[in-house]
Motif scaffolding. Structure first.
Motif, PDB file in Angstrom:
ATOM      1  N   GLU A   1       0.820  -1.212   0.000  1.00  0.00           N
ATOM      2  CA  GLU A   1       0.000   0.000   0.000  1.00  0.00           C
ATOM      3  C   GLU A   1       0.853   1.261   0.000  1.00  0.00           C
ATOM      4  O   GLU A   1       0.353   2.355  -0.235  1.00  0.00           O
ATOM      5  CB  GLU A   1      -0.910  -0.005   1.229  1.00  0.00           C
ATOM      6  CG  GLU A   1      -1.967  -1.106   1.171  1.00  0.00           C
ATOM      7  CD  GLU A   1      -2.837  -1.123   2.400  1.00  0.00           C
ATOM      8  OE1 GLU A   1      -2.477  -0.427   3.381  1.00  0.00           O
ATOM      9  OE2 GLU A   1      -3.862  -1.826   2.387  1.00  0.00           O
ATOM     10  N   VAL A   2       2.151   1.162   0.283  1.00  0.00           N
ATOM     11  CA  VAL A   2       3.028   2.334   0.304  1.00  0.00           C
ATOM     12  C   VAL A   2       3.528   2.615  -1.099  1.00  0.00           C
ATOM     13  O   VAL A   2       4.043   1.725  -1.767  1.00  0.00           O
ATOM     14  CB  VAL A   2       4.230   2.104   1.248  1.00  0.00           C
ATOM     15  CG1 VAL A   2       5.189   3.267   1.159  1.00  0.00           C
ATOM     16  CG2 VAL A   2       3.743   1.911   2.676  1.00  0.00           C
ATOM     17  N   PRO A   3       3.362   3.836  -1.624  1.00  0.00           N
ATOM     18  CA  PRO A   3       3.824   4.149  -2.964  1.00  0.00           C
ATOM     19  C   PRO A   3       5.322   3.927  -3.108  1.00  0.00           C
ATOM     20  O   PRO A   3       6.077   4.077  -2.151  1.00  0.00           O
ATOM     21  CB  PRO A   3       3.482   5.652  -3.112  1.00  0.00           C
ATOM     22  CG  PRO A   3       2.402   5.888  -2.125  1.00  0.00           C
ATOM     23  CD  PRO A   3       2.699   4.971  -0.978  1.00  0.00           C
ATOM     24  N   THR A   4       5.741   3.549  -4.303  1.00  0.00           N
ATOM     25  CA  THR A   4       7.159   3.328  -4.559  1.00  0.00           C
ATOM     26  C   THR A   4       7.957   4.593  -4.342  1.00  0.00           C
ATOM     27  O   THR A   4       7.501   5.701  -4.606  1.00  0.00           O
ATOM     28  CB  THR A   4       7.369   2.823  -6.000  1.00  0.00           C
ATOM     29  OG1 THR A   4       8.768   2.687  -6.241  1.00  0.00           O
ATOM     30  CG2 THR A   4       6.790   3.796  -7.013  1.00  0.00           C
ATOM     31  N   SER A   5       9.195   4.438  -3.841  1.00  0.00           N
ATOM     32  CA  SER A   5      10.037   5.594  -3.560  1.00  0.00           C
ATOM     33  C   SER A   5      10.801   6.042  -4.801  1.00  0.00           C
ATOM     34  O   SER A   5      11.401   7.119  -4.802  1.00  0.00           O
ATOM     35  CB  SER A   5      11.018   5.259  -2.427  1.00  0.00           C
ATOM     36  OG  SER A   5      11.829   4.150  -2.801  1.00  0.00           O
ATOM     37  N   LYS A   6      10.825   5.219  -5.841  1.00  0.00           N
ATOM     38  CA  LYS A   6      11.539   5.582  -7.060  1.00  0.00           C
ATOM     39  C   LYS A   6      10.749   6.636  -7.821  1.00  0.00           C
ATOM     40  O   LYS A   6       9.575   6.433  -8.132  1.00  0.00           O
ATOM     41  CB  LYS A   6      11.747   4.355  -7.943  1.00  0.00           C
ATOM     42  CG  LYS A   6      12.569   4.646  -9.187  1.00  0.00           C
ATOM     43  CD  LYS A   6      12.779   3.384 -10.006  1.00  0.00           C
ATOM     44  CE  LYS A   6      13.593   3.685 -11.255  1.00  0.00           C
ATOM     45  NZ  LYS A   6      13.794   2.469 -12.082  1.00  0.00           N
ATOM     46  N   PRO A   7      11.364   7.792  -8.121  1.00  0.00           N
ATOM     47  CA  PRO A   7      10.620   8.858  -8.816  1.00  0.00           C
ATOM     48  C   PRO A   7      10.131   8.429 -10.191  1.00  0.00           C
ATOM     49  O   PRO A   7      10.795   7.666 -10.892  1.00  0.00           O
ATOM     50  CB  PRO A   7      11.646   9.989  -8.924  1.00  0.00           C
ATOM     51  CG  PRO A   7      12.664   9.701  -7.863  1.00  0.00           C
ATOM     52  CD  PRO A   7      12.731   8.204  -7.774  1.00  0.00           C
ATOM     53  N   ILE A   8       8.967   8.913 -10.556  1.00  0.00           N
ATOM     54  CA  ILE A   8       8.431   8.705 -11.896  1.00  0.00           C
ATOM     55  C   ILE A   8       9.001   9.782 -12.808  1.00  0.00           C
ATOM     56  O   ILE A   8       8.913  10.974 -12.508  1.00  0.00           O
ATOM     57  CB  ILE A   8       6.897   8.777 -11.875  1.00  0.00           C
ATOM     58  CG1 ILE A   8       6.322   7.641 -11.023  1.00  0.00           C
ATOM     59  CG2 ILE A   8       6.331   8.718 -13.290  1.00  0.00           C
ATOM     60  CD1 ILE A   8       4.834   7.723 -10.827  1.00  0.00           C
ATOM     61  N   SER A   9       9.590   9.367 -13.904  1.00  0.00           N
ATOM     62  CA  SER A   9      10.208  10.320 -14.822  1.00  0.00           C
ATOM     63  C   SER A   9       9.146  11.009 -15.675  1.00  0.00           C
ATOM     64  O   SER A   9       8.316  10.352 -16.311  1.00  0.00           O
ATOM     65  CB  SER A   9      11.213   9.588 -15.721  1.00  0.00           C
ATOM     66  OG  SER A   9      11.833  10.482 -16.605  1.00  0.00           O
ATOM     67  N   ILE A  10       9.180  12.333 -15.674  1.00  0.00           N
ATOM     68  CA  ILE A  10       8.250  13.135 -16.480  1.00  0.00           C
ATOM     69  C   ILE A  10       8.842  13.319 -17.867  1.00  0.00           C
ATOM     70  O   ILE A  10      10.020  13.637 -18.012  1.00  0.00           O
ATOM     71  CB  ILE A  10       7.999  14.505 -15.824  1.00  0.00           C
ATOM     72  CG1 ILE A  10       7.415  14.316 -14.413  1.00  0.00           C
ATOM     73  CG2 ILE A  10       7.048  15.347 -16.663  1.00  0.00           C
ATOM     74  CD1 ILE A  10       7.331  15.599 -13.622  1.00  0.00           C
ATOM     75  N   GLY A  11       8.038  13.122 -18.907  1.00  0.00           N
ATOM     76  CA  GLY A  11       8.516  13.242 -20.272  1.00  0.00           C
ATOM     77  C   GLY A  11       9.056  14.623 -20.598  1.00  0.00           C
ATOM     78  O   GLY A  11       8.515  15.639 -20.143  1.00  0.00           O
ATOM     79  N   LEU A  12      10.126  14.672 -21.373  1.00  0.00           N
ATOM     80  CA  LEU A  12      10.755  15.935 -21.769  1.00  0.00           C
ATOM     81  C   LEU A  12      10.283  16.323 -23.165  1.00  0.00           C
ATOM     82  O   LEU A  12      10.340  15.522 -24.099  1.00  0.00           O
ATOM     83  CB  LEU A  12      12.276  15.785 -21.749  1.00  0.00           C
ATOM     84  CG  LEU A  12      13.094  16.988 -22.209  1.00  0.00           C
ATOM     85  CD1 LEU A  12      12.894  18.169 -21.267  1.00  0.00           C
ATOM     86  CD2 LEU A  12      14.574  16.619 -22.301  1.00  0.00           C
TER      87      LEU A  12
END
Length: 212
Positions: free
Chosen positions: A25-36
């Protein structure tokens, strides 16, 4: 002795199962990459065009989706719904410097509010600071049992632009709500992450500006 061992084994297994459920239930700590993107999109109520091709797309239930991309100076977010939806968007961002939580809202109006003492303050409408968006377009009036009221255009997509100078750093903690989505005969809201709570950043996700 065997009875005690069985009890201990049962307790250990129970504790492990609770830990595993909590971890899911805890969100992943790895950042989601935003498209450039190399060019800013035109804010015209449509994020299905090729100009949003560089965006990170997030699928939501009921045919709704979110698009995220950025350039050197801005974050661009678009909420897409169905032809019968208004696709209202609420973008929640934590200010890493101040610890304040900001809610950027786009419906028939654009507004911003802050979390103060664990309560969301009053929205400040149209006095926008370092962000803007495409609101739900006005579409005339309609007659109802309660009298004449304004009508708004369904089917357009909700777009928001946030200048990156508004919040520091290349990693932002955020959650996103898309509401006024027609689903199962009712107007519903969907969240990303799914179980995010607007007052609890531990349930949010981190997003990184790729190539920044």
């Amino acid at each position: 002795m065997r009875s005690i061992q069985r009890n201990i084994t049962f307790l250990v297994c129970t504790l492990l199962s609770h830990v595993l459920i909590a971890a899911e239930e805890v969100p992943t700590s790895k950042p989601i990459s935003i498209g450039l993107t190399i060019s800013a999109p035109l804010f015209d109520g449509s994020c299905g065009k090729s100009e949003w091709g560089a965006a990170q797309k997030i699928e939501l239930p009921a045919g709704a989706s979110i698009y995220l991309m950025h350039d050197k100076g801005s974050l661009f977010v678009c909420a897409k719904g169905k032809a019968e939806d208004y696709a209202v968007i609420d973008l929640y961002i934590e200010n890493a410097e101040t610890g304040n939580l900001h809610n950027l809202h786009a419906s028939a109006q654009l507004s911003e509010k802050l979390l103060i003492d664990k309560e969301w303050g009053q929205p400040e409408r149209w006095n926008l600071k370092d962000w803007g968006g495409f609101w739900v377009p006005y579409a005339g009036y309609e007659e109802t049992e309660k009298g004449r009221r304004p009508k708004f255009l369904k089917g357009s997509h909700r777009e928001i632009q946030v200048l990156r100078k508004k919040f520091s750093g290349n990693i932002w903690k955020m959650m996103i709500s898309v509401s006024a989505i027609n689903h199962e005969g009712d107007s519903q809201a969907f969240f990303f992450p799914e179980k995010a709570v607007d007052t609890d950043t531990s349930t949010w996700l981190t997003f990184s500006f790729s190539g920044a």
